[in-house]
Design an enzyme around this catalytic site. Structure first.
Site, PDB file in Angstrom:
ATOM      1  N   THR A  44       0.923  -1.217  -0.079  1.00  0.00           N
ATOM      2  CA  THR A  44       0.008  -0.134  -0.089  1.00  0.00           C
ATOM      3  C   THR A  44       1.068   1.031   0.133  1.00  0.00           C
ATOM      4  O   THR A  44       0.526   2.124  -0.700  1.00  0.00           O
ATOM      5  CB  THR A  44      -0.783  -0.074   1.193  1.00  0.00           C
ATOM      6  OG1 THR A  44      -1.849  -1.189   1.486  1.00  0.00           O
ATOM      7  CG2 THR A  44      -1.990   1.165   1.113  1.00  0.00           C
ATOM      8  N   HIS A  47       2.195   2.101  -3.434  1.00  0.00           N
ATOM      9  CA  HIS A  47       1.022   2.601  -4.292  1.00  0.00           C
ATOM     10  C   HIS A  47       1.108   3.902  -4.007  1.00  0.00           C
ATOM     11  O   HIS A  47       1.036   5.011  -4.875  1.00  0.00           O
ATOM     12  CB  HIS A  47      -0.341   2.103  -3.975  1.00  0.00           C
ATOM     13  CG  HIS A  47      -0.595   0.688  -4.442  1.00  0.00           C
ATOM     14  ND1 HIS A  47      -0.529   0.286  -5.875  1.00  0.00           N
ATOM     15  CD2 HIS A  47      -0.948  -0.731  -3.885  1.00  0.00           C
ATOM     16  CE1 HIS A  47      -0.988  -1.068  -6.144  1.00  0.00           C
ATOM     17  NE2 HIS A  47      -1.191  -1.497  -5.003  1.00  0.00           N
TER      18      HIS A  47
END
Length: 346
Positions: A44, A47
């Site tokens: 995450t 990202h």
């Protein structure tokens, strides 16, 4: 506690991040201030660092990101009674509302108002982090800081694998990112008879082998469905743990599952995926599960005990350590897929 600290800041709506000096957080009455000892990079975080479409729609720079850590309490808020200075902790990263239908029935991990530390709030890529006491997990005193920092993602692996019975069953882990690799170790510890690991990355397939995979398969070189059928006398695997999020790999997972099997999906495809529901789910009688986060706090108990008992050894997975100031090296390795878990040390 007043003063400045080093922190990795998602500084703008675009690629990259910056190391900056910012104010040490001022805690609320129900929070604690933690001196971060180790913080690991999650997919995450990658990202957010790369600034993909999901990040652009979710996060609001500038802010401190990062959500996986271990550390020591240095100050407790006025209303905190169960933690004190010197306690060694990590944290559940889902901030829940406590009053939605899911929370009221004990399904906190799917709270409809969930916010995530380091995504929707200030995170832990810093020397200090402020965290609600309700989210803290007390670590065993002898657990190394780096291992304690990856309990949160390991919880995802545990939740995915143990969402159903795996003892004596064949388990396919599709996608050997760090959580997929941890899922391999968890499946073996839970008594899986044969664990197959699928990926395109030889580096990470070899890590999966170190973590206990019985068979590793490079999906670019061998037909994954045919291999799975071959290793199960033509029947297909009993359990698929889908960790890749790739449309082709997901379809292969549904094609390799046996009749009556279980497909647990942790991955987050970037776009809609085409699945033959009629033939690969309905006629097979397949159980399909979406997995989000960790059960609060059942999964944390399982993770801590698996690590403390040495039933799962995650040390092969932690491949790189960097000081916080060299965070860009860690993100570069993550983007290239040439690492397991990268741990930063403030």
């Amino acid at each position: 506690m007043r003063g400045k600290m080093n922190a990795i800041i998602k500084h703008h709506r675009g690629p990259g991040a910056e190391l900056q000096q910012v104010q040490i957080p001022i805690i609320k009455d129900d929070e604690v201030l933690i001196k971060v000892k180790a913080t690991s990079i999650c997919g995450t975080d990658v990202h957010i660092y790369n600034w993909d479409d999901w990040s652009a729609s979710r996060v609001h720079p500038p802010y401190v990101f990062g959500h996986e850590f271990s550390g020591v309490v240095v100050k407790a808020g006025a209303k905190v009674t169960n933690f004190k200075e010197g306690d060694y902790v990590s944290a559940e990263t889902h901030l829940i509302c406590g009053h939605c239908p899911q929370c009221l029935t004990g399904q906190y991990h799917i709270c409809e108002n969930t916010k995530i530390i380091g995504v929707d709030t200030q995170g832990c890529f810093a020397e200090y982090a402020a965290v609600p006491a309700a989210n803290l997990w007390r670590n065993p005193a002898n657990m190394p800081y780096d291992i304690a920092s990856i309990q949160e993602p390991m919880g995802n692996a545990v939740h995915t694998v143990l969402k159903g019975d795996v003892a004596g069953k064949s388990v396919a882990v599709i996608g050997c990112g760090p959580i997929g690799i941890m899922a391999v170790g968890v499946a073996k510890a839970a008594g899986a008879s044969h664990v197959l690991a699928f990926d395109l990355n030889e580096y990470r397939l070899n890590l999966a082998k170190e973590m206990g995979a019985d068979t590793i398969v490079n999906s670019a070189e061998v037909n994954p469905v045919e291999m799975a059928k071959q290793l199960t006398n033509g029947h297909g695997v009993d359990v698929v743990c889908e960790m890749s999020g790739h449309p082709v790999a997901m379809d292969q997972g549904f094609k390799m599952i046996t009749n009556g099997g279980r497909v647990s999906i942790l991955s987050l495809p970037a776009s809609p995926v085409s699945i033959d529901i009629t033939n690969d789910i309905v006629f097979k009688g397949v159980q399909v599960q979406g997995i989000t986060g960790r059960k609060m706090y059942e999964t944390w108990q399982q993770v801590s005990r698996l690590l403390h008992s040495k039933q799962v050894d995650v040390s092969p997975l932690i491949t790189h350590h960097f000081p916080l100031e060299e965070f860009e090296k860690g993100f570069e390795l993550m983007n290239k897929g040439l690492c397991g878990k990268v741990v930063l040390h403030p």
